[in-house]
Write a protein that holds these residues in place. Structure first.
Motif, PDB file in Angstrom:
ATOM      1  N   GLY A  55       0.818  -1.126   0.059  1.00 59.38           N
ATOM      2  CA  GLY A  55       0.081   0.075  -0.092  1.00 59.38           C
ATOM      3  C   GLY A  55       0.804   1.286  -0.036  1.00 59.38           C
ATOM      4  N   GLY A  56       0.190   2.513  -0.203  1.00 59.83           N
ATOM      5  CA  GLY A  56       0.861   3.709  -0.137  1.00 59.83           C
ATOM      6  C   GLY A  56      -0.080   4.857  -0.608  1.00 59.83           C
ATOM      7  N   VAL A  57       0.661   6.085  -0.668  1.00 59.87           N
ATOM      8  CA  VAL A  57      -0.315   7.091  -1.362  1.00 59.87           C
ATOM      9  C   VAL A  57       0.307   7.001  -2.981  1.00 59.87           C
ATOM     10  CG1 VAL A  57      -0.526   9.692  -1.287  1.00 59.87           C
ATOM     11  CG2 VAL A  57       0.344   8.328   0.666  1.00 59.87           C
ATOM     12  N   VAL A  58      -0.688   7.186  -3.587  1.00 61.35           N
ATOM     13  CA  VAL A  58      -0.746   7.236  -5.180  1.00 61.35           C
ATOM     14  C   VAL A  58      -1.566   8.247  -5.491  1.00 61.35           C
ATOM     15  CG1 VAL A  58      -1.044   5.703  -7.159  1.00 61.35           C
ATOM     16  CG2 VAL A  58      -0.413   4.723  -4.959  1.00 61.35           C
ATOM     17  N   GLN A  59      -0.894   8.903  -6.827  1.00 60.88           N
ATOM     18  CA  GLN A  59      -1.826   9.948  -7.325  1.00 60.88           C
ATOM     19  C   GLN A  59      -2.823   9.228  -8.185  1.00 60.88           C
ATOM     20  OE1 GLN A  59       0.633  12.261  -9.705  1.00 60.88           O
ATOM     21  NE2 GLN A  59       1.325  13.824  -8.036  1.00 60.88           N
ATOM     22  N   PRO A  60      -4.085   9.956  -8.390  1.00 61.47           N
ATOM     23  CA  PRO A  60      -5.352   9.431  -9.189  1.00 61.47           C
ATOM     24  C   PRO A  60      -4.728   9.082 -10.648  1.00 61.47           C
ATOM     25  CG  PRO A  60      -5.940  11.453  -8.070  1.00 61.47           C
ATOM     26  CD  PRO A  60      -4.628  11.356  -8.051  1.00 61.47           C
ATOM     27  N   GLY A  61      -5.120   8.049 -11.282  1.00 63.25           N
ATOM     28  CA  GLY A  61      -4.482   7.598 -12.503  1.00 63.25           C
ATOM     29  C   GLY A  61      -3.247   6.528 -12.313  1.00 63.25           C
ATOM     30  N   LEU A  84      -5.897   4.214 -10.845  1.00 62.48           N
ATOM     31  CA  LEU A  84      -6.629   4.486  -9.519  1.00 62.48           C
ATOM     32  C   LEU A  84      -7.297   5.726  -9.513  1.00 62.48           C
ATOM     33  CD1 LEU A  84      -3.655   3.189  -7.564  1.00 62.48           C
ATOM     34  CD2 LEU A  84      -5.923   2.545  -6.759  1.00 62.48           C
ATOM     35  N   LYS A  85      -8.318   5.545  -8.624  1.00 57.33           N
ATOM     36  CA  LYS A  85      -9.508   6.665  -8.380  1.00 57.33           C
ATOM     37  C   LYS A  85      -9.484   6.882  -6.846  1.00 57.33           C
ATOM     38  CE  LYS A  85     -12.406   4.841 -12.174  1.00 57.33           C
ATOM     39  NZ  LYS A  85     -13.819   4.345 -12.466  1.00 57.33           N
ATOM     40  N   THR A  93      -9.541   4.712  -2.409  1.00 55.60           N
ATOM     41  CA  THR A  93      -8.972   4.842  -1.073  1.00 55.60           C
ATOM     42  C   THR A  93      -9.759   3.979   0.173  1.00 55.60           C
ATOM     43  OG1 THR A  93      -8.126   7.073  -1.376  1.00 55.60           O
ATOM     44  CG2 THR A  93      -8.396   6.580   0.581  1.00 55.60           C
ATOM     45  N   ALA A  94      -8.734   3.049   0.635  1.00 58.99           N
ATOM     46  CA  ALA A  94      -9.222   2.082   1.486  1.00 58.99           C
ATOM     47  C   ALA A  94      -8.041   1.284   2.049  1.00 58.99           C
ATOM     48  CB  ALA A  94     -10.208   1.079   0.751  1.00 58.99           C
ATOM     49  N   ILE A  95      -8.431   0.664   3.043  1.00 62.21           N
ATOM     50  CA  ILE A  95      -7.567  -0.595   3.493  1.00 62.21           C
ATOM     51  C   ILE A  95      -8.139  -1.844   2.916  1.00 62.21           C
ATOM     52  CG2 ILE A  95      -6.700  -1.610   5.590  1.00 62.21           C
ATOM     53  CD1 ILE A  95      -7.616   0.506   7.260  1.00 62.21           C
ATOM     54  N   TYR A  96      -7.054  -2.338   2.242  1.00 66.46           N
ATOM     55  CA  TYR A  96      -7.139  -3.802   1.327  1.00 66.46           C
ATOM     56  C   TYR A  96      -6.568  -4.876   2.183  1.00 66.46           C
ATOM     57  CZ  TYR A  96      -8.457  -0.972  -2.458  1.00 66.46           C
ATOM     58  OH  TYR A  96      -9.016   0.096  -3.433  1.00 66.46           O
ATOM     59  N   PHE A  97      -7.583  -6.072   2.124  1.00 66.92           N
ATOM     60  CA  PHE A  97      -7.268  -7.212   2.993  1.00 66.92           C
ATOM     61  C   PHE A  97      -7.445  -8.408   2.139  1.00 66.92           C
ATOM     62  CE2 PHE A  97      -7.951  -5.350   7.198  1.00 66.92           C
ATOM     63  CZ  PHE A  97      -8.630  -4.337   6.950  1.00 66.92           C
ATOM     64  N   CYS A  98      -6.758  -9.475   2.312  1.00 64.79           N
ATOM     65  CA  CYS A  98      -6.802 -10.691   1.528  1.00 64.79           C
ATOM     66  C   CYS A  98      -7.323 -11.494   2.815  1.00 64.79           C
ATOM     67  CB  CYS A  98      -5.494 -11.226   1.003  1.00 64.79           C
ATOM     68  SG  CYS A  98      -4.164 -11.964   2.177  1.00 64.79           S
ATOM     69  N   VAL A 156      -5.362   7.346  -2.376  1.00 58.47           N
ATOM     70  CA  VAL A 156      -5.212   7.972  -3.799  1.00 58.47           C
ATOM     71  C   VAL A 156      -5.731   9.417  -3.668  1.00 58.47           C
ATOM     72  CG1 VAL A 156      -6.042   7.831  -6.120  1.00 58.47           C
ATOM     73  CG2 VAL A 156      -6.117   5.724  -4.737  1.00 58.47           C
ATOM     74  N   SER A 157      -4.388  10.203  -3.901  1.00 63.50           N
ATOM     75  CA  SER A 157      -4.725  11.599  -3.596  1.00 63.50           C
ATOM     76  C   SER A 157      -3.817  12.391  -4.363  1.00 63.50           C
ATOM     77  CB  SER A 157      -4.465  11.984  -2.163  1.00 63.50           C
ATOM     78  OG  SER A 157      -4.437  13.286  -2.023  1.00 63.50           O
ATOM     79  N   SER A 158      -4.159  13.597  -4.974  1.00 63.88           N
ATOM     80  CA  SER A 158      -3.110  14.579  -5.770  1.00 63.88           C
ATOM     81  C   SER A 158      -2.584  15.290  -4.904  1.00 63.88           C
ATOM     82  CB  SER A 158      -3.887  15.232  -6.864  1.00 63.88           C
ATOM     83  OG  SER A 158      -4.863  15.800  -6.257  1.00 63.88           O
TER      84      SER A 158
END
Length: 116
Positions: A9-15, A85-86, A90-95, A114-116
């Motif tokens: 996980g991490g911080v990613v820009q939209p797209g 990414l949109k 934005t969420a916590i992802y689990f398996c 997901v944030s600019s």
């Protein structure tokens, strides 16, 4: 004891895109279907992707085409590739197994912002 460890996980820009990984131990990996789930802020956890024992993949309709689930039986890993990414991703992802088993505790999850 079953352990599920999500990472990537991490911080990613939209797209943008990223790959989440899930390491599994303490359970028969090969004979289970596996799923990715997410919990968006203020919402309940929801299923987003599933991969069957024979590698058939299924997706929540709203993520189809952008999410791709895969598994590595030898390494007992489950992956989720997310592209375009949109902010709604934005969420916590689990398996977890699919469906989730009462006997299997959820891991810490991988936080995706997901944030600019």
């Amino acid at each position: 004891q079953v352990q599920l460890v999500e990472s990537g996980g991490g911080v990613v820009q939209p797209g943008g895109s990223l790959i989440l990984s899930c390491s599994v131990s303490g359970i028969n990996f090969v004979d289970n279907d596996w799923g990715w789930y997410r919990q968006r802020p203020g919402l309940q956890r929801e299923w987003v992707a599933r991969i069957s024992r024979n590698h058939a993949a299924y997706y929540l309709g709203s993520v189809s085409g952008r999410f791709s689930i895969s598994r590595n039986n030898l390494e007992k890993m489950v992956y989720l590739r997310i592209k375009v990414l949109k902010t709604d991703d934005t969420a916590i992802y689990f398996c977890n197994t699919y469906p989730p088993l009462d006997s299997v505790d959820w891991g810490q999850g991988a936080r995706v912002t997901v944030s600019s």
